[in-house]
Write an enzyme that holds these catalytic residues in place. Structure first.
Site, PDB file in Angstrom:
ATOM      1  N   GLY A   1      11.060  -2.603  -5.895  1.00 47.38           N
ATOM      2  CA  GLY A   1       9.852  -1.522  -5.982  1.00 47.38           C
ATOM      3  C   GLY A   1       8.749  -0.732  -5.009  1.00 47.38           C
ATOM      4  O   GLY A   1       9.576  -0.968  -4.310  1.00 47.38           O
ATOM      5  N   SER A   2       7.627  -0.920  -5.297  1.00 43.24           N
ATOM      6  CA  SER A   2       7.652  -0.068  -4.360  1.00 43.24           C
ATOM      7  C   SER A   2       7.011  -0.660  -3.487  1.00 43.24           C
ATOM      8  O   SER A   2       6.580   1.077  -2.046  1.00 43.24           O
ATOM      9  CB  SER A   2       5.997   0.342  -5.270  1.00 43.24           C
ATOM     10  OG  SER A   2       5.177   0.928  -5.834  1.00 43.24           O
TER      11      SER A   2
END
Length: 574
Positions: free
Chosen positions: A290-291
């Site tokens: 993810g981020s």
């Protein structure tokens, strides 16, 4: 002499001659065995009475980086029996079973089944005192031998790193397995005399001394390991999570200072061990990060020369379509610089950047940071994850890679990548063993780019409005990035309500010493975002760790500010 009346006198003489030769040969053999070569009969006697029994060798001591024991070998007594002798004393089998803590009926059945043999284990791993109590009963056919058993003082705190041995003292998990040949000693041999029933008559001599195993000093700091273990356990309980992992790395040396997982197990008592608890999730479980990979996409943008930290990206209206896919931000879109994109964790912003520079630069930075690459630790069962490299990148694949989907990493790989950022773009090989001489790293990212990204990550944590404010540490500058990713379902798509929460970062930013990653798997209560669930764990563990390691604070208030605060508390009086 004349043999009167014999039809064939020569035959009689031949028989007498053969008998004389045989008598002479037997006499010669007797003289040879008794006088000229007595060693033959001695050897035959020894073959029936002299035995060589092994002298067990204990495994090498395993310690943390400061010498605290993590795995030690202790002497134990193993009791064995000769079924042929045991069946001759049926009246004492109940007494034996009681002393061994076994069911009399079950013991009788085992002895009956093995009645034709001369060896069977009665029980293993007794303390010497317990073994002496059983031997003191003097039950025919019961004997003992010395062995060693592994004991783990840290218990479940370091179980996934240290591993354990089986009943024969062979490594089966963790470092015990990875360094089994190094840790295992070489058994010795002792010459003894035994009677025909196998009973010891005399201990003659030691033929070969046992060589103990070599010691191993791990890079783990047991103090930090306890911290990580405690905070992960508390976070799992608080958020109702399925599992959790934490990895902490020394930025300068590449040493892994802590590696904790939940759930865990006690290697000293594995009777009710669940297989899932044995997994070193930090090295075995792969996930879409993810981020937490957005800083590396930003690094690719800076390295391309097309972007500067103050370059502005229009993320309005907070979403964008690529083909049949819609990319959305949590917050409404706005004009943002690169720091703002990381602070707001803008999928739209980082996607636009990646589409502008192309997928290849983003892929190259992530590969050089260690994603999809072997860490070189040699840990049993470790996985390398996956970093896709398409011959032709589609727009959706480029965008998803930039904000952390479509690739898979382990917690160790992610922590190593952040350690590289904190080390000015220099990648130092990881080590689970204590490093006495730091190894030379490889410059995989321009230092100015790495420093610029680290400065942005500091704003993510320290500035108001950043997604990592819960990772702040009083007195220290912290740089990091949170992340939240949906889990992949068994059918190949994404689950609707199962997430992983992440936080990855380094501290202190002015002179990074530690990089750490926290992964919380499937938090179910009090939120699931990385900045809400994983960031506090990072902050608590990192705060205590920096103080334990005597790292100089780099974010203390100035003397003027302290004076102003003191005056304010005193109502303006000096």
């Amino acid at each position: 002499m004349r043999l009167d009346g014999a039809l064939y006198p020569w035959r009689f003489r031949l028989v007498l001659g053969l008998l004389a030769v045989m008598i002479a040969l037997i006499g010669w053999r007797i003289v040879d065995l008794q006088v000229l070569d007595p060693g033959f009969l001695k050897g035959q006697g020894d073959a029936r009475s002299v035995r060589h029994i092994p002298i067990p060798a204990h495994r090498g001591l395993m310690t943390d980086r400061h010498g605290e024991p993590l795995a030690v070998s202790t002497p134990v007594t193993t009791l064995w029996g000769n079924p042929k002798e045991l069946v001759t004393a049926p009246g004492r089998l109940d007494e034996l079973a009681t002393a061994l803590g076994q069911e009399p009926k079950a013991l009788r059945e085992r002895i009956t089944q093995l009645a034709a043999r001369e060896f069977m284990y009665l029980t293993r791993g007794l303390t010497p005192e317990q073994g002496d109590e059983v031997l003191a009963l003097k039950i025919p056919g019961v004997y003992s031998q010395e062995e060693f058993r592994r004991f783990y003082p840290a218990g479940d705190v370091a179980a996934h790193v240290v591993g354990f041995t089986d009943i024969d003292d062979r490594g089966r998990e963790g470092i015990e397995l990875a360094y089994d040949e190094w840790l295992a000693g070489v058994p010795g041999r002792r010459q003894v005399l035994k009677d025909r029933r196998g009973r010891l008559i005399k201990d003659v001599q030691v033929v070969q001394n046992a060589k103990p195993g070599k010691p191993v000093a791990l890079s783990i700091d047991l103090r930090l390991q306890y911290l990580a273990h405690r905070e992960l356990r508390n976070a799992m309980i608080e958020h109702g999570a399925k599992a959790a992992s934490l990895v902490m790395i020394d930025v300068k040396t590449g040493e892994i200072l802590a590696m904790a997982n939940q759930p865990t197990y006690n290697p000293n008592n594995r009777r009710n061990l669940q297989p899932a608890a044995m997994r070193n999730r930090a090295m075995i479980d792969v996930f879409e990060p993810g981020s937490t990979v957005k800083p590396f996409s930003i690094a690719a943008a800076l390295a391309s020369g097309r972007y500067q930290p103050n370059s502005m990206i229009d993320t309005r209206p907070g979403w964008m379509r690529i083909g049949r896919y819609t990319i959305r931000d949590v917050s409404r879109g706005d004009m943002m610089d690169l720091t703002g994109i990381l602070m707001k964790s803008s999928n739209v912003g980082v996607s636009k950047i990646a589409l502008d520079i192309g997928a290849e630069p983003v892929y190259a930075v992530m590969q050089q940071a260690g994603f999809g690459q072997d860490t070189g630790l040699g840990f049993p069962g470790e996985r390398v994850g996956s970093l896709p490299n398409h011959r032709r990148w589609r727009e959706a694949e480029t965008a998803s890679l930039a904000y952390g989907y479509g690739l898979s990493v382990t917690a160790v790989q992610l922590a190593h990548a952040y350690a590289t950022l904190g080390n000015g773009g220099k990648s130092v090989p990881l080590s689970l063993l204590r490093v006495d001489r730091p190894r030379e790293g490889t410059q995989v990212m321009d230092k100015q780019v790495a420093d610029a990204v680290l400065k942005m990550l500091r704003a993510v944590v320290e500035d108001e409005g950043g997604g990592g404010v819960r990772a702040r540490i009083p007195g220290y500058q912290v740089g990091g990035k949170s992340g939240t990713a949906k889990k992949i379902s068994g059918t190949g798509g994404y689950t609707k309500d199962a997430y992983r929460a992440f936080f990855a970062g380094v501290a202190p930013v002015s002179n990074p010493r530690i990089a750490a990653v926290v992964v919380i798997d499937e938090p179910s209560t009090k939120g699931y975002f990385g900045g809400l669930v994983a960031a506090p764990v990072f902050g608590k563990v990192m705060a205590h760790s920096l103080r334990l390691l005597n790292v100089t604070p780099d974010n203390l208030p100035s003397p003027e500010l302290k004076t102003a605060d003191a005056k304010a508390r005193n109502g303006g009086r000096g």
